[in-house]
Design a protein around this motif. Structure first.
Motif, short mmCIF file in Angstrom:
data_model
loop_
_atom_site.label_atom_id
_atom_site.label_comp_id
_atom_site.label_asym_id
_atom_site.label_seq_id
_atom_site.Cartn_x
_atom_site.Cartn_y
_atom_site.Cartn_z
N CYS A 24 0.85 -1.18 0.00
CA CYS A 24 0.00 0.00 0.00
C CYS A 24 0.89 1.23 0.00
CB CYS A 24 -0.90 0.00 1.22
SG CYS A 24 -2.15 1.29 1.13
N ILE A 53 -6.40 1.93 2.04
CA ILE A 53 -5.75 1.16 3.11
C ILE A 53 -6.74 0.18 3.72
CG2 ILE A 53 -4.70 1.29 5.40
CD1 ILE A 53 -3.14 3.69 4.43
N SER A 102 -6.89 -2.66 1.42
CA SER A 102 -5.67 -3.45 1.55
C SER A 102 -5.73 -4.34 2.78
CB SER A 102 -4.44 -2.54 1.62
OG SER A 102 -4.28 -1.82 0.43
N SER A 136 1.31 6.07 2.81
CA SER A 136 0.56 5.09 3.60
C SER A 136 1.15 4.90 5.00
CB SER A 136 0.47 3.75 2.88
OG SER A 136 1.73 3.10 2.85
N LYS A 185 -1.17 -5.02 -5.12
CA LYS A 185 -1.13 -3.58 -4.85
C LYS A 185 -2.44 -2.98 -5.29
CE LYS A 185 1.47 0.62 -5.78
NZ LYS A 185 0.42 1.39 -6.39
#
Length: 119
Positions: free
Chosen positions: A9, A19, A22, A44, A118
């Motif tokens: 991230c 995020i 993720s 991040s 990603k």
């Protein structure tokens, strides 16, 4: 067969819930018994800084869940050393335990993975 999966991230912590997505991705892979690592790069790393209050921005507080990653066997959390320096953050200011990696260490980590995700 267990695979090594790295979630990367590099989005701002409050940019379109990337995020949070993720985090969900890391938990999904962990739920199917994959060896999950997570690398925070760029802005991040700001998501990991102690004292964040995303709920004041109207965003669900995912930071509490970051602290529970160990329960789901997501033990390998990495941060980019350069990003910490760029944002003047020390490892002691982070809300969770991480390993800081320089660019060469990040490249080595990438080469060890079966899959890299990603968002």
């Amino acid at each position: 067969m267990t695979k090594k999966v790295l979630v990367i991230c590099d989005a701002s912590p409050f940019d379109k819930q990337i995020i949070r997505d993720s985090l969900d991705m890391a938990l999904i892979f962990a739920a199917i018994d994959q060896e999950v690592s997570w690398l925070f790069r760029g802005p991040s790393v700001l998501a990991l800084k102690e004292g964040q209050k995303p709920n004041q921005l109207g965003i669900k507080d995912f930071l509490k869940q970051l602290k529970t990653l160990e329960i789901y066997d997501v033990d390998s959390i990495f941060v980019c050393e350069d990003a910490l320096n760029d944002f003047s953050i020390s490892k002691e200011q982070l809300a969770i335990d991480t390993d800081a990696l320089n660019i060469n260490q990040q490249q080595a980590l990438l080469s060890e993975q079966d899959h890299v995700v990603k968002l």
